[in-house]
Design an enzyme around this catalytic site. Sequence first.
Site, PDB file in Angstrom:
ATOM      1  CB  CYS A 183       8.428  -7.555  -3.377  1.00  0.00           C
ATOM      2  SG  CYS A 183       8.162  -8.704  -2.003  1.00  0.00           S
ATOM      3  CB  THR A 184      12.286  -5.159  -1.130  1.00  0.00           C
ATOM      4  OG1 THR A 184      11.897  -4.117  -2.018  1.00  0.00           O
ATOM      5  CG2 THR A 184      13.637  -4.825  -0.517  1.00  0.00           C
TER       6      THR A 184
END
Length: 259
Positions: A183-184
């Site tokens: 994810c980020t």
Amino acid sequence: MKSILNIAAYLFVSLDGLPELRAKMLEECNARHLKGTILLTGEGINMFLAGKSEELRGFLDWLRTDSRFAPLQAKESWSEDQPFKKMLIKLKNEIIRMNHPAIRPEEGRAKFISPKKLQEWLDRGTDDLGRPVVMVDTRNAFEVDYGTFENALHFNIDKFTEFPEAISAHKDQLADKTLVSFCTGGIRCEKSGLYMREIGMHHSYQLEGGILKYFEEVGSAHYQGSCFVFDEREALEPNLDSIPLEHSIRKSSKPAQLK
């Protein structure tokens, strides 16, 4: 010259006295002219902050004087302008909502892989045991539109609470693969990684530090596009520079096909 330091940081740790903690943190942030958002929950902290480097690092030093926050690590990037308009500290039930209260990262993390090691696997196409590697994007569909790893699997979800059902539906198809969720900045994978292990996906890892740490240590190898970030910069390139919104969206949110 870029003079504004931006940090993203999170830590799963049991917290109490949240209203008092919020008041102290807000006072410290305002005194240092910082802006951004901090989420405080009973399961930990998540923050996106920006300001002058001395002031921001001073705040992190102050925060770590509380033993609960001593392990906190931050991912850094720079910008010419302040990307936030105000300073907000919110009290929430979860750092990142998943609706699976039994998943508690503070009690133990899923297996993780470093950005450099992941690059080795992706260069080769297999893990160290020769198993095919599948990148699993845990982010929402609009984030995937900005960019993702080459041939990454994603599920066109609108919110993270949809991820458990989506990955469970593909459990049998992925049984012979090594999975790396990302994810980020890594926070969603702290929960998705544990969930995948819980449902029997034992050949699974989470990318340590998420896309932003991968950009910092590796760059653009095996990644296409940019990475959406939760401030007015919109998205970051693999060199951690911001780019205009009109140049950042890939418009490719159709779920990848399993082979």
